[in-house]
Every structure is written in C-alpha cells, then in structure tokens.
Design a protein around this motif. Structure first.
Motif, short mmCIF file in Angstrom:
data_model
loop_
_atom_site.label_atom_id
_atom_site.label_comp_id
_atom_site.label_asym_id
_atom_site.label_seq_id
_atom_site.Cartn_x
_atom_site.Cartn_y
_atom_site.Cartn_z
N VAL A 178 0.86 -1.18 0.00
CA VAL A 178 0.00 0.00 0.00
C VAL A 178 0.90 1.23 0.00
O VAL A 178 1.75 1.38 0.89
CB VAL A 178 -0.92 0.02 1.24
N SER A 179 0.75 2.07 -1.00
CA SER A 179 1.55 3.30 -1.11
C SER A 179 0.65 4.50 -0.86
O SER A 179 -0.47 4.56 -1.37
CB SER A 179 2.20 3.41 -2.49
N ALA A 191 2.00 8.19 9.30
CA ALA A 191 1.36 7.13 8.52
C ALA A 191 2.02 5.78 8.80
O ALA A 191 1.33 4.75 8.97
CB ALA A 191 1.43 7.46 7.04
N MET A 192 3.36 5.76 8.83
CA MET A 192 4.05 4.50 9.10
C MET A 192 3.76 4.01 10.51
O MET A 192 3.58 2.80 10.74
CB MET A 192 5.55 4.67 8.88
N SER A 193 3.70 4.92 11.47
CA SER A 193 3.39 4.54 12.85
C SER A 193 1.99 3.97 12.95
O SER A 193 1.75 2.99 13.67
CB SER A 193 3.54 5.75 13.78
N ALA A 194 1.06 4.57 12.21
CA ALA A 194 -0.31 4.05 12.20
C ALA A 194 -0.36 2.65 11.63
O ALA A 194 -1.05 1.76 12.15
CB ALA A 194 -1.22 4.99 11.41
N ALA A 195 0.39 2.42 10.56
CA ALA A 195 0.41 1.09 9.95
C ALA A 195 1.04 0.06 10.88
O ALA A 195 0.52 -1.04 11.06
CB ALA A 195 1.18 1.14 8.63
N LEU A 196 2.17 0.44 11.50
CA LEU A 196 2.86 -0.49 12.39
C LEU A 196 2.07 -0.74 13.67
O LEU A 196 2.22 -1.79 14.31
CB LEU A 196 4.26 0.06 12.73
N ARG A 231 -7.80 -3.03 4.23
CA ARG A 231 -8.04 -2.31 5.48
C ARG A 231 -6.98 -1.22 5.70
O ARG A 231 -7.29 -0.10 6.13
CB ARG A 231 -8.03 -3.29 6.66
N LEU A 232 -5.72 -1.54 5.40
CA LEU A 232 -4.67 -0.54 5.54
C LEU A 232 -4.90 0.64 4.60
O LEU A 232 -4.73 1.81 4.98
CB LEU A 232 -3.30 -1.16 5.26
N ALA A 233 -5.28 0.34 3.36
CA ALA A 233 -5.56 1.41 2.40
C ALA A 233 -6.66 2.32 2.91
O ALA A 233 -6.57 3.55 2.80
CB ALA A 233 -5.93 0.82 1.05
N HIS A 234 -7.68 1.74 3.49
CA HIS A 234 -8.80 2.53 4.03
C HIS A 234 -8.32 3.41 5.19
O HIS A 234 -8.65 4.61 5.26
CB HIS A 234 -9.91 1.59 4.48
N GLU A 235 -7.53 2.82 6.10
CA GLU A 235 -7.11 3.55 7.29
C GLU A 235 -6.05 4.60 7.00
O GLU A 235 -5.97 5.63 7.69
CB GLU A 235 -6.63 2.57 8.36
N LEU A 236 -5.23 4.36 5.99
CA LEU A 236 -4.16 5.30 5.67
C LEU A 236 -4.60 6.40 4.70
O LEU A 236 -3.85 7.34 4.44
CB LEU A 236 -2.94 4.57 5.09
N ALA A 237 -5.80 6.29 4.19
CA ALA A 237 -6.29 7.29 3.24
C ALA A 237 -6.39 8.68 3.86
O ALA A 237 -6.37 9.68 3.13
CB ALA A 237 -7.66 6.86 2.69
#
Length: 368
Positions: A178-179, A191-196, A231-237
């Motif tokens: 996901v970019s 964004a990276m912290s949210a993903a991790l 799910r990551l794409a949705h949350e990182l949008a």
C-alpha cells in the motif's frame, strides 16, 4: 590469503604477527590495514533440513547459492540481507558469513527481527587460532557469553566465522504493498506509525521523500493479504491518496539496497534513531537525499563528501547511532566508520577484543 579449510585458517591466525583485513565476499567496503584474509574458500552447504527450517553452511557460501536452494523448497532468508554492491560500487558475491558479521537486516526487520535473531549457532576462529563453537541447530536459552549474538555485527573483530547455523522461514503465498502520497516527513512518520500500530502484521514500512510516498507491505496467505491491504488502504487514506499493488518485489529490493543512491556522488551514512525523532533530526542532516526505513527508525543519508553527520546529530541532541557506510579512506580515517561508544560500553568492548584477539590482528581499528 584464502584458506580452504577451518584448520588452515586457524594456522594462519595462530602465526599472524601483524593486523589482517578480514573479508568475506568483499562487497561491503570495509577495509583496514594489513594483508587481506578472505573466507571465500570456505564454501558449501553442510546441512539443510526443510522440515525443521534449519540450514548449516560454511561462512564463505554465497547468499545467492543459499537462496536458490531455499527457493526450491518454498523457503527464504526472512531477514532480507542487503546487497551492498550497487551502493558501494564493489564486486564479489555477498556471503552468508558476511551477512551475519555485519548483522545485515532489511526492511522486514520490523516484523521478523534482525539477522542475529535468525542465527542459531556459529563456528569461528579467534585471533590466536583457537577454534570455537557456540550454539546449535535449535533456539534455546544460554548461559555465559552468548557468542552467537556476539559475533553477529562484530564485523570480524572478535573472530573469523567459518560456519553458521541458521533458521529459515517459509515464503509467503502472497504480498501486497500500500503506497500513500504524503505531504512531508511528519505525515510520513505518522502514517508508518499508524500502519505499524495496526493489527495487520506489517512487514515493511518505508518512506521515499523524493517521490513523497510511504510504502507499507503485508505478506501471508492470499485472502489475508487482500483483506489486510484493503483495510490498511482505508485507514491510511486520511494521510493522502492511496494506491494498492500486488507483490512489488522490485520496489522492496530497491529499498533494501538503497537503490536511489546508486551512481550518485557523495558520502553515505546509515543512522538509527527512534522513529519519532526522525522528524527532528532529518533537517539538521542537511542531506542531498534521504531514505527512511523501519518506520522511520533507519535513515539513509547522502551528503557532500566530508560531512560530519555525528556532529550535526549532536547539535540536535537526538540520541542515535550514525555509521559512515561509503566515503573515501581519508574521510573514514578522520571521522571513523562507527560511532564512538559510551565509556562503559567501550570498556566492555575492549575487554572482549582482548579476550578473543589479544594480539590485535582481526580488523584492528575498525570498531574502535
């Protein structure tokens, strides 16, 4: 000097009267005074048990040979050892002993651990020709010196690896990336912290400032990867425009090998910091180019020749470690390749080197 056996290596070190430049495949650019002693003659896979996820190989065995063997069984080196040849303009072939001697760990470190966490056992020859074995073929608790972990990252200053036993892991069925287009480094780290911090088992989190993109990787069974990527794409949008892609192996290989700095003039530094500190530190580095990995905890910096990034870090009071990865021999001599250690740790390090290399023949001066 290229010994063809452990016994021959032991004889060379037992009779050594002057410092030696210990080298694996010669791809990492480390060089100190003295004749070169290469482990490239110690090759071969001694044992491979796919069912128990265990492999034993001589230290000079190329990573390419090992990866080819593992690929045939649907397995891999999960710690993603970096190929430094493009960054350092070196030749030769990366070896498994060199990977562990440098504790070379790629983007997956945030999930799977460092190279040392996959090392089960070692055989090595110390500075006076003694042959030492430590560890085994299974993970277990140890007492006394954990020489397995001690040798990983020692860069040949405590002993010359002759054989390593390591844990391998199955290749995942699928991978997804996901970019996210972000406005700046602060948004990228967020964004990276949210993903991790999410429950989606992220195995890579990197930021390319030149492109303004954060890249996040997930791996596993195909249905799971599809769900977690979505799910990551949705949350990182909320951080910016999002793009999903399957695999992206070449992208992650370029991140691992810092391909963005290949064929570009200047010194290259590798800096480890707390991810949240990257936002404070990055502007102070005055770098021509930057790359961030490990969620922001690993910074690669390309700077004009002779730039002292440790001094610039000191001005920010951000704690961390800066290693001079690529520069001229003169600059390395002036600045030192590795950061000076705190006094208590320096005492311990010198004590260890005195214990394992009392004559100072193993990569003398490389690490202090």
């Amino acid at each position: 000097m290229i010994p063809q056996s452990e016994a021959e290596l032991a004889e060379i070190l037992a009779s050594a009267k002057a410092p030696l430049n210990i080298q694996g495949g010669g791809t990492r650019g480390f060089a100190v005074a003295g004749d070169t002693l290469s482990t490239s003659g110690l090759t071969g896979i001694e044992l491979y048990e796919p069912g128990s996820l265990t492999l034993v190989a001589k230290a000079g065995t190329s990573i390419a040979e090992i990866e080819t063997l593992l690929d045939g069984e649907g397995q891999r080196l999960a710690f993603e050892p970096m190929d430094s040849r493009g960054l350092l303009a070196t030749t030769g072939a990366p070896t498994i002993g060199g990977a562990f001697a440098a504790n070379a760990s790629g983007p997956r470190r945030i999930q799977g651990g460092a190279a040392r966490d996959h090392l089960l056992g070692v055989r090595f020859v110390d500075g006076v020709g003694g042959i030492i074995k430590n560890g085994g073929r299974v993970m277990k608790n140890v007492t006394g010196y954990d020489l397995v972990k001690l040798m990983a990252g020692a860069h040949g200053t405590l002993g010359v690896l002759t054989e390593v036993s390591l844990k391998v892991l199955p290749k995942p069925e699928a991978a997804g990336t996901v970019s996210v287009a972000v406005a700046d480094l602060s948004a990228a780290v967020a964004a990276m912290s949210a993903a991790l911090g999410s429950p989606y088992d992220v195995s890579g989190a990197s930021y390319d400032p030149a492109a303004g993109l954060v890249h996040v990787r997930v791996e596993g069974f195909a249905p799971s990867v599809g769900y977690r990527s979505g799910r990551l794409a949705h949350e990182l949008a909320r951080f910016g425009a999002v793009n999903e892609q399957v695999g992206a192996d070449e992208l992650w290989q370029d991140i691992r090998d810092v391909a963005a700095f290949h064929d570009r003039a200047g010194d290259v530094w590798r800096i480890s910091v707390k991810p949240s500190d990257a936002v404070v530190l990055a502007p102070a580095l005055q770098a021509e180019a930057l790359q961030f990995d490990w969620g922001g905890g690993l910074i690669w910096a390309l700077v004009p020749e002779g730039s002292d990034l440790r001094a610039r870090m000191g001005q920010t009071e951000v704690p961390g470690h800066a290693t001079l990865v690529r520069s001229s021999q003169q600059i390395r001599a002036e600045l030192g390749q590795f950061a000076p250690q705190p006094a208590p740790l320096d005492v311990i390090s010198k004590g260890l080197r005195q214990q394992f290399d009392p004559n100072g023949v193993l990569n003398s001066g490389l690490m202090g």
